[in-house]
Design a protein around this motif. Structure first.
Motif, PDB file in Angstrom:
ATOM      1  N   TRP A   1      -4.102   1.402  -5.160  1.00 57.28           N
ATOM      2  CA  TRP A   1      -5.293   1.699  -4.359  1.00 57.28           C
ATOM      3  C   TRP A   1      -6.573   1.639  -5.181  1.00 57.28           C
ATOM      4  O   TRP A   1      -6.585   2.044  -6.345  1.00 57.28           O
ATOM      5  CB  TRP A   1      -5.152   3.111  -3.765  1.00 57.28           C
ATOM      6  CG  TRP A   1      -6.234   3.488  -2.797  1.00 57.28           C
ATOM      7  CD1 TRP A   1      -6.229   3.316  -1.453  1.00 57.28           C
ATOM      8  CD2 TRP A   1      -7.487   4.127  -3.124  1.00 57.28           C
ATOM      9  NE1 TRP A   1      -7.387   3.803  -0.909  1.00 57.28           N
ATOM     10  CE2 TRP A   1      -8.181   4.297  -1.912  1.00 57.28           C
ATOM     11  CE3 TRP A   1      -8.088   4.556  -4.305  1.00 57.28           C
ATOM     12  CZ2 TRP A   1      -9.433   4.897  -1.837  1.00 57.28           C
ATOM     13  CZ3 TRP A   1      -9.351   5.144  -4.241  1.00 57.28           C
ATOM     14  CH2 TRP A   1     -10.005   5.311  -3.020  1.00 57.28           C
ATOM     15  N   SER A   2      -7.643   1.127  -4.578  1.00 55.22           N
ATOM     16  CA  SER A   2      -8.979   1.285  -5.164  1.00 55.22           C
ATOM     17  C   SER A   2      -9.954   1.276  -3.989  1.00 55.22           C
ATOM     18  O   SER A   2      -9.677   0.691  -2.937  1.00 55.22           O
ATOM     19  CB  SER A   2      -9.303   0.150  -6.136  1.00 55.22           C
ATOM     20  OG  SER A   2      -9.271  -1.082  -5.450  1.00 55.22           O
TER      21      SER A   2
ATOM     22  N   ARG B   1     -10.659  14.886  -1.048  1.00 53.95           N
ATOM     23  CA  ARG B   1     -10.683  13.615  -1.793  1.00 53.95           C
ATOM     24  C   ARG B   1     -12.060  12.941  -1.680  1.00 53.95           C
ATOM     25  O   ARG B   1     -12.480  12.249  -2.595  1.00 53.95           O
ATOM     26  CB  ARG B   1      -9.617  12.648  -1.247  1.00 53.95           C
ATOM     27  CG  ARG B   1      -8.192  13.068  -1.507  1.00 53.95           C
ATOM     28  CD  ARG B   1      -7.796  13.041  -2.966  1.00 53.95           C
ATOM     29  NE  ARG B   1      -7.785  11.709  -3.556  1.00 53.95           N
ATOM     30  CZ  ARG B   1      -7.792  11.480  -4.868  1.00 53.95           C
ATOM     31  NH1 ARG B   1      -7.827  12.492  -5.714  1.00 53.95           N
ATOM     32  NH2 ARG B   1      -7.779  10.252  -5.343  1.00 53.95           N
TER      33      ARG B   1
ATOM     34  N   TYR C   1       0.817  -1.221   0.000  1.00 54.68           N
ATOM     35  CA  TYR C   1       0.000   0.000   0.000  1.00 54.68           C
ATOM     36  C   TYR C   1       0.849   1.268   0.000  1.00 54.68           C
ATOM     37  O   TYR C   1       0.324   2.368   0.023  1.00 54.68           O
ATOM     38  CB  TYR C   1      -0.929  -0.002   1.225  1.00 54.68           C
ATOM     39  CG  TYR C   1      -0.224  -0.316   2.525  1.00 54.68           C
ATOM     40  CD1 TYR C   1       0.633   0.591   3.119  1.00 54.68           C
ATOM     41  CD2 TYR C   1      -0.412  -1.544   3.155  1.00 54.68           C
ATOM     42  CE1 TYR C   1       1.293   0.306   4.295  1.00 54.68           C
ATOM     43  CE2 TYR C   1       0.242  -1.847   4.334  1.00 54.68           C
ATOM     44  CZ  TYR C   1       1.090  -0.914   4.897  1.00 54.68           C
ATOM     45  OH  TYR C   1       1.750  -1.213   6.068  1.00 54.68           O
TER      46      TYR C   1
ATOM     47  N   ARG D   1     -13.316   8.060  -7.510  1.00 53.99           N
ATOM     48  CA  ARG D   1     -11.973   8.221  -6.964  1.00 53.99           C
ATOM     49  C   ARG D   1     -11.049   7.073  -7.362  1.00 53.99           C
ATOM     50  O   ARG D   1     -11.391   5.907  -7.179  1.00 53.99           O
ATOM     51  CB  ARG D   1     -12.155   8.258  -5.447  1.00 53.99           C
ATOM     52  CG  ARG D   1     -11.020   8.724  -4.660  1.00 53.99           C
ATOM     53  CD  ARG D   1     -11.559   8.991  -3.268  1.00 53.99           C
ATOM     54  NE  ARG D   1     -10.487   9.066  -2.318  1.00 53.99           N
ATOM     55  CZ  ARG D   1     -10.688   9.233  -1.012  1.00 53.99           C
ATOM     56  NH1 ARG D   1     -11.911   9.318  -0.528  1.00 53.99           N
ATOM     57  NH2 ARG D   1      -9.664   9.303  -0.196  1.00 53.99           N
ATOM     58  N   GLU D   2      -9.884   7.446  -7.917  1.00 52.27           N
ATOM     59  CA  GLU D   2      -8.872   6.431  -8.250  1.00 52.27           C
ATOM     60  C   GLU D   2      -7.582   6.802  -7.552  1.00 52.27           C
ATOM     61  O   GLU D   2      -7.586   7.650  -6.675  1.00 52.27           O
ATOM     62  CB  GLU D   2      -8.704   6.370  -9.770  1.00 52.27           C
ATOM     63  CG  GLU D   2      -9.933   5.772 -10.434  1.00 52.27           C
ATOM     64  CD  GLU D   2      -9.838   5.775 -11.932  1.00 52.27           C
ATOM     65  OE1 GLU D   2      -8.864   6.321 -12.475  1.00 52.27           O
ATOM     66  OE2 GLU D   2     -10.757   5.226 -12.562  1.00 52.27           O
ATOM     67  N   THR D   3      -6.455   6.196  -7.936  1.00 50.98           N
ATOM     68  CA  THR D   3      -5.197   6.532  -7.259  1.00 50.98           C
ATOM     69  C   THR D   3      -4.912   8.024  -7.424  1.00 50.98           C
ATOM     70  O   THR D   3      -5.289   8.639  -8.419  1.00 50.98           O
ATOM     71  CB  THR D   3      -4.011   5.747  -7.851  1.00 50.98           C
ATOM     72  OG1 THR D   3      -3.993   5.963  -9.250  1.00 50.98           O
ATOM     73  CG2 THR D   3      -4.128   4.283  -7.569  1.00 50.98           C
TER      74      THR D   3
ATOM     75  N   THR E   1      -9.814   7.867   5.316  1.00 48.50           N
ATOM     76  CA  THR E   1     -10.415   7.777   3.991  1.00 48.50           C
ATOM     77  C   THR E   1     -11.920   8.042   4.019  1.00 48.50           C
ATOM     78  O   THR E   1     -12.422   8.823   3.224  1.00 48.50           O
ATOM     79  CB  THR E   1     -10.129   6.387   3.375  1.00 48.50           C
ATOM     80  OG1 THR E   1      -8.711   6.221   3.337  1.00 48.50           O
ATOM     81  CG2 THR E   1     -10.661   6.287   1.951  1.00 48.50           C
TER      82      THR E   1
ATOM     83  N   THR F   1      -0.134   3.173  -5.494  1.00 51.65           N
ATOM     84  CA  THR F   1      -0.540   3.085  -6.907  1.00 51.65           C
ATOM     85  C   THR F   1      -1.501   1.922  -7.173  1.00 51.65           C
ATOM     86  O   THR F   1      -2.079   1.835  -8.246  1.00 51.65           O
ATOM     87  CB  THR F   1       0.688   2.963  -7.826  1.00 51.65           C
ATOM     88  OG1 THR F   1       1.541   1.936  -7.297  1.00 51.65           O
ATOM     89  CG2 THR F   1       1.462   4.254  -7.905  1.00 51.65           C
TER      90      THR F   1
ATOM     91  N   ASP G   1      -5.541   6.650  -0.215  1.00 56.00           N
ATOM     92  CA  ASP G   1      -5.088   6.822  -1.598  1.00 56.00           C
ATOM     93  C   ASP G   1      -4.005   7.897  -1.674  1.00 56.00           C
ATOM     94  O   ASP G   1      -4.060   8.784  -2.515  1.00 56.00           O
ATOM     95  CB  ASP G   1      -6.273   7.198  -2.490  1.00 56.00           C
ATOM     96  CG  ASP G   1      -6.975   8.457  -2.002  1.00 56.00           C
ATOM     97  OD1 ASP G   1      -6.764   8.849  -0.836  1.00 56.00           O
ATOM     98  OD2 ASP G   1      -7.738   9.046  -2.777  1.00 56.00           O
TER      99      ASP G   1
END
Ligand code: SAM
Ligand code: SF4
Ligand code: SF4
Length: 341
Positions: free
Chosen positions: A198-199, A313, A27, A319-321, A250, A196, A191
């Motif tokens: 992350w999801s 965020r 991570y 939401r992506e990396t 998060t 890189t 994230d």
């Protein structure tokens, strides 16, 4: 005490002493290769201690050494002693992956370190091999025991919870912490730069964690933390008295009370974990700025701080990396292992 644009004090400083690491947590450092900070740019102990003294005089009474892996920095007890001697530093802590802690716990304690947080995501060596590309799980456990023996307390454990990886270990990690005189903090997968892979579907939310722990040990009761309202972890107590924390960066970020900023090993000052760039303090330090000039620069920058990275965020749809690999290679300051956790 100085305050930012949202009235948040400058209360704590995380000092990354190296961007190097001896692990490759999935991570944080999932890539095969990295761009490192140039050696000549790394602050000396004198430069770090001077900046910490100035930050502390402006209110940053809590200082945490981090990295990369901070125990890889040669002679860390020497730096620790220099920082412990700064009267305005009231709390001096360290976050480490624990691999090298067994030998260093006692020297660090003697140098004046107050307490340590060890990252421990799993109790299974084979799982750690996969998660962090290391077979040194036993060394981490020995490091935790040594930290307790050395009196580096209260001893904390950080566990990043990733769905499908270690989310079945929360009760076991709680039990381990209880029997090893430590308090565990479960951290939601963030994230941040560096993550890189992350999801959102891999994030185990605070609520899910509480539900799972409740099923195993009974309903957790929230604990108030009036002594440290800016602390990132929410704390809970189980019916058997075991306490633990959750860092819900998060799904339930706590930017409104954030008093933290970060100094990278090359003297870049970041006002937020999610900040795209920072303020170069190495340049003025090496150009001969006086303490008063540096204090003025830090004050002016902090007073203009409006960062609420994790909250922003939350509003990002789909939401992506945070950064693609190329953006991290273009500026390694964006990496989590450069800015410290
Ligand atoms: N190497 C040391 C260690 O692992 O403890 C100190 C530096 S590490 C960057 C600091 C903390 O950041 C660790 O507890 C780590 O678990 C956490 N961390 C790194 N990447 C993360 C991510 N994507 N989400 C949540 N926490 C993360
Ligand atoms: Fe893991 Fe810490 Fe190293 Fe990142 S810096 S890879 S979290 S040990
Ligand atoms: Fe502080 Fe930025 Fe983290 Fe929010 S995202 S808690 S402002 S460091």
């Amino acid at each position: 005490m100085i305050r930012d644009a949202w009235a948040r004090p400058l209360g704590s400083l995380r000092v990354s002493v190296t961007d190097r690491c001896n692990l490759r947590c999935r991570y944080c450092m999932p890539e095969q290769e990295y761009v490192w900070l140039p050696r000549a740019s790394i602050l000396t102990f004198e430069e770090i201690a001077r900046l910490v003294r100035i930050f502390a005089s402006l209110g940053a009474r809590k200082v945490r050494l981090t990295g990369g892996e901070p125990l890889l920095r040669h002679d860390l007890p020497v730096l620790t002693e220099m920082l412990a001697a700064i009267p305005d530093v009231h709390d001096l802590a360290l976050t480490t992956n624990g691999v090298l802690l067994e030998k260093l716990a006692e020297p660090l304690r003697r140098a004046g370190l107050h307490r340590v947080t060890v990252s421990l995501d799993t109790l299974r060596p084979e799982r750690m091999r996969e998660l962090a590309r290391t077979d040194r799980h036993a060394d981490v456990l020995a490091g935790i025991a040594a930290a307790h023996r050395a009196g580096l307390t209260p001893l904390k454990l950080n566990s990043v919870v990733v769905r499908g990886t270690n989310d079945d270990e929360l009760p076991a990690l709680l039990a381990f912490a209880r029997t090893h005189h430590a308090e565990v903090r479960f951290i939601e997968y963030m994230d941040v730069g560096g993550a890189t892979g992350w999801s959102f579907d891999q994030v185990v939310s605070r609520q899910e964690m509480l539900d799972g722990i409740g099923r195993a040990y009974g309903e957790p009761d929230p604990l108030r933390n009036p002594d440290d309202p800016a602390a990132p972890a929410e704390r809970f107590r189980l019916p058997d008295g075991t306490t633990f924390g959750i860092v819900a960066s998060t799904t339930a970020p706590f930017c409104r009370s954030c008093d933290r900023s970060r100094l990278t090993a090359d003297g870049t000052w970041l006002l937020c974990l999610y900040a795209a760039s920072g303020v170069d303090l190495r340049e003025p330090v090496r150009a001969g700025a006086t303490d008063a000039e540096l204090a003025e620069l830090i004050t002016t920058v902090w007073q203009g701080r409006r960062d609420r990275g994790a909250e922003e965020r939350l509003r990002v749809a789909g939401r992506e990396t945070l950064y693609p690999r190329e953006a991290l290679r273009a500026d390694p300051h964006r990496e989590m292992h450069t800015r410290g956790g």
